[in-house]
Design an enzyme around this catalytic site. Structure first.
Site, PDB file in Angstrom:
ATOM      1  N   GLY A 162       0.825  -1.197   0.000  1.00  0.00           N
ATOM      2  CA  GLY A 162       0.000   0.000   0.000  1.00  0.00           C
ATOM      3  C   GLY A 162       0.861   1.250   0.000  1.00  0.00           C
ATOM      4  O   GLY A 162       0.347   2.369   0.034  1.00  0.00           O
ATOM      5  N   ASN A 163       2.180   1.067  -0.012  1.00  0.00           N
ATOM      6  CA  ASN A 163       3.096   2.192   0.175  1.00  0.00           C
ATOM      7  C   ASN A 163       3.791   2.541  -1.151  1.00  0.00           C
ATOM      8  O   ASN A 163       4.724   1.861  -1.578  1.00  0.00           O
ATOM      9  CB  ASN A 163       4.123   1.784   1.252  1.00  0.00           C
ATOM     10  CG  ASN A 163       5.036   2.913   1.642  1.00  0.00           C
ATOM     11  OD1 ASN A 163       5.323   3.791   0.825  1.00  0.00           O
ATOM     12  ND2 ASN A 163       5.505   2.898   2.869  1.00  0.00           N
ATOM     13  N   GLU A 185      -1.341  -8.658   7.574  1.00  0.00           N
ATOM     14  CA  GLU A 185      -0.023  -8.514   8.212  1.00  0.00           C
ATOM     15  C   GLU A 185      -0.051  -9.243   9.544  1.00  0.00           C
ATOM     16  O   GLU A 185      -0.685  -8.790  10.495  1.00  0.00           O
ATOM     17  CB  GLU A 185       0.334  -7.043   8.410  1.00  0.00           C
ATOM     18  CG  GLU A 185       0.838  -6.439   7.124  1.00  0.00           C
ATOM     19  CD  GLU A 185       1.950  -5.403   7.318  1.00  0.00           C
ATOM     20  OE1 GLU A 185       2.582  -5.366   8.395  1.00  0.00           O
ATOM     21  OE2 GLU A 185       2.176  -4.642   6.370  1.00  0.00           O
ATOM     22  N   ASP A 199       8.600  -6.140   3.851  1.00  0.00           N
ATOM     23  CA  ASP A 199       8.266  -5.782   5.224  1.00  0.00           C
ATOM     24  C   ASP A 199       9.498  -5.174   5.872  1.00  0.00           C
ATOM     25  O   ASP A 199      10.568  -5.781   5.873  1.00  0.00           O
ATOM     26  CB  ASP A 199       7.767  -6.996   6.018  1.00  0.00           C
ATOM     27  CG  ASP A 199       7.002  -6.522   7.243  1.00  0.00           C
ATOM     28  OD1 ASP A 199       6.073  -5.710   7.081  1.00  0.00           O
ATOM     29  OD2 ASP A 199       7.362  -6.923   8.369  1.00  0.00           O
ATOM     30  N   SER A 200       9.337  -3.978   6.390  1.00  0.00           N
ATOM     31  CA  SER A 200      10.479  -3.247   6.932  1.00  0.00           C
ATOM     32  C   SER A 200      10.211  -2.834   8.371  1.00  0.00           C
ATOM     33  O   SER A 200       9.053  -2.721   8.796  1.00  0.00           O
ATOM     34  CB  SER A 200      10.755  -1.986   6.105  1.00  0.00           C
ATOM     35  OG  SER A 200      11.106  -2.327   4.797  1.00  0.00           O
ATOM     36  N   GLY A 213       7.909   8.120   6.118  1.00  0.00           N
ATOM     37  CA  GLY A 213       7.957   7.357   7.363  1.00  0.00           C
ATOM     38  C   GLY A 213       8.976   7.909   8.352  1.00  0.00           C
ATOM     39  O   GLY A 213       8.992   9.104   8.695  1.00  0.00           O
ATOM     40  N   TYR A 214       9.876   7.029   8.781  1.00  0.00           N
ATOM     41  CA  TYR A 214      10.863   7.384   9.797  1.00  0.00           C
ATOM     42  C   TYR A 214      12.086   8.114   9.228  1.00  0.00           C
ATOM     43  O   TYR A 214      13.028   8.416   9.971  1.00  0.00           O
ATOM     44  CB  TYR A 214      11.337   6.114  10.520  1.00  0.00           C
ATOM     45  CG  TYR A 214      10.254   5.429  11.318  1.00  0.00           C
ATOM     46  CD1 TYR A 214       9.803   5.962  12.518  1.00  0.00           C
ATOM     47  CD2 TYR A 214       9.671   4.236  10.892  1.00  0.00           C
ATOM     48  CE1 TYR A 214       8.810   5.342  13.268  1.00  0.00           C
ATOM     49  CE2 TYR A 214       8.678   3.596  11.628  1.00  0.00           C
ATOM     50  CZ  TYR A 214       8.254   4.160  12.812  1.00  0.00           C
ATOM     51  OH  TYR A 214       7.280   3.537  13.554  1.00  0.00           O
ATOM     52  N   ASP A 215      12.090   8.376   7.927  1.00  0.00           N
ATOM     53  CA  ASP A 215      13.285   8.975   7.308  1.00  0.00           C
ATOM     54  C   ASP A 215      13.792  10.238   8.019  1.00  0.00           C
ATOM     55  O   ASP A 215      15.008  10.409   8.157  1.00  0.00           O
ATOM     56  CB  ASP A 215      13.026   9.280   5.822  1.00  0.00           C
ATOM     57  CG  ASP A 215      13.137   8.026   4.953  1.00  0.00           C
ATOM     58  OD1 ASP A 215      13.681   7.019   5.428  1.00  0.00           O
ATOM     59  OD2 ASP A 215      12.665   8.062   3.805  1.00  0.00           O
TER      60      ASP A 215
HETATM   61  P1  ITT Z   1       3.002  -2.199   3.173  1.00  0.00           P
HETATM   62  O1  ITT Z   1       3.004  -3.097   4.400  1.00  0.00           O
HETATM   63  O2  ITT Z   1       1.663  -2.050   2.520  1.00  0.00           O
HETATM   64  O3  ITT Z   1       4.097  -2.562   2.196  1.00  0.00           O
HETATM   65  P2  ITT Z   1       3.801  -0.158   5.109  1.00  0.00           P
HETATM   66  O4  ITT Z   1       4.146   1.291   4.945  1.00  0.00           O
HETATM   67  O5  ITT Z   1       2.791  -0.539   6.145  1.00  0.00           O
HETATM   68  O6  ITT Z   1       3.384  -0.707   3.658  1.00  0.00           O
HETATM   69  P3  ITT Z   1       5.891  -1.650   6.528  1.00  0.00           P
HETATM   70  O7  ITT Z   1       4.978  -2.363   7.430  1.00  0.00           O
HETATM   71  O8  ITT Z   1       7.009  -2.419   5.893  1.00  0.00           O
HETATM   72  O9  ITT Z   1       5.131  -0.945   5.317  1.00  0.00           O
HETATM   73  O10 ITT Z   1       6.563  -0.388   7.182  1.00  0.00           O
HETATM   74  C1  ITT Z   1       6.738  -0.212   8.549  1.00  0.00           C
HETATM   75  C2  ITT Z   1       6.837   1.262   8.851  1.00  0.00           C
HETATM   76  O11 ITT Z   1       8.150   1.693   8.566  1.00  0.00           O
HETATM   77  C3  ITT Z   1       5.884   2.152   8.074  1.00  0.00           C
HETATM   78  O12 ITT Z   1       5.424   3.178   8.924  1.00  0.00           O
HETATM   79  C4  ITT Z   1       6.758   2.726   6.971  1.00  0.00           C
HETATM   80  O13 ITT Z   1       6.343   4.030   6.605  1.00  0.00           O
HETATM   81  C5  ITT Z   1       8.112   2.755   7.652  1.00  0.00           C
HETATM   82  N1  ITT Z   1       9.184   2.536   6.677  1.00  0.00           N
HETATM   83  C6  ITT Z   1       9.360   1.464   5.878  1.00  0.00           C
HETATM   84  N2  ITT Z   1      10.445   1.642   5.086  1.00  0.00           N
HETATM   85  C7  ITT Z   1      10.935   2.861   5.417  1.00  0.00           C
HETATM   86  C8  ITT Z   1      12.014   3.634   4.943  1.00  0.00           C
HETATM   87  O14 ITT Z   1      12.796   3.218   3.958  1.00  0.00           O
HETATM   88  N3  ITT Z   1      12.231   4.829   5.499  1.00  0.00           N
HETATM   89  C9  ITT Z   1      11.455   5.296   6.499  1.00  0.00           C
HETATM   90  N4  ITT Z   1      10.398   4.656   6.979  1.00  0.00           N
HETATM   91  C10 ITT Z   1      10.135   3.437   6.441  1.00  0.00           C
END
Ligand code: ITT
Length: 189
Positions: free
Chosen positions: A9-10, A37, A66-67, A143-145
């Protein structure tokens, strides 16, 4: 060009993955169909389940990502719960939790799950060590950037190219593209 469906979704992730993979001859196309998830304590389990679920649902090869950001002094929090914590607390509240904390080390991890229908998912992980900044800095990225710094500068202060040369996602995607070009490779994780 080989095209792979990226179920997420991102759209920021899709842009980054596209920029990293296109010089390697791979294009990605976003699909927003989503996947459950799992509330798991490991990114690997979440990515594997998501990739297998989406491959079955769409009937085609897919990738998911998944990050999570793991903060040392908070015992790895928010880790696999990073999306929930970002949506509920957000960066400013995390900075508040870190007030007065001298150990600011953190690791950002990315696990790419890739799956063809009827097969088990394959996983490719990447990580980058950094620090939680003392304040939010920079408007780039997502996000956390703005609070995750590498070499003294946050990802939010870096241009796309710079982040994409050293990020957790870049490192995972490099392994993934290497395997796509040579699927005979045994060890990819
Ligand atoms: P999907 O699961 O739909 O792929 P998501 O944004 O929910 O999208 P994650 O669960 O992997 O994805 O992300 C966990 C959080 O970490 C989420 O708030 C992201 O915005 C953030 N995140 C992931 N990758 C990042 C990056 O490269 N830099 C900064 N924040 C990141």
């Amino acid at each position: 060009m080989r095209k792979i469906i990226f179920v997420t979704g991102n759209s920021h992730k899709v842009k980054e993955a596209g920029d990293i993979l296109s010089p390697l001859g791979i294009t990605v196309e976003q699909n927003n169909c989503g996947y459950p998830e799992l509330q798991e304590d490991e990114l690997e389990k979440i990515a594997a389940y998501g990739a297998e679920y989406a491959a079955k649902k769409l009937g085609s090869e897919v990738m998911v990502d998944d990050s999570g950001m793991f903060i040392n002094s908070l015992c790895g929090f928010p880790g696999p719960y990073s999306a929930y914590v970002f949506d509920t607390l957000g960066n400013e509240r995390i900075l508040k939790l870190m007030e007065g904390e001298r150990d600011r080390k953190a690791v950002f991890r990315c696990v790419i799950g890739y799956c063809r229908p009827g097969e088990k998912a394959r996983l490719f992980a990447g990580e980058v060590e950094g620090e939680i900044s003392h304040e939010s800095r920079g408007n780039e990225g997502f996000g956390y950037d703005p609070i995750f710094a590498v070499g003294g500068r946050t990802f939010g202060e870096m241009g796309e190219d710079e982040k994409n040369r050293l990020s957790h996602r870049y490192r995972a995607l490099l392994k993934f593209s290497g395997w796509l070009k040579n699927p005979g490779l045994k060890s990819t994780y």
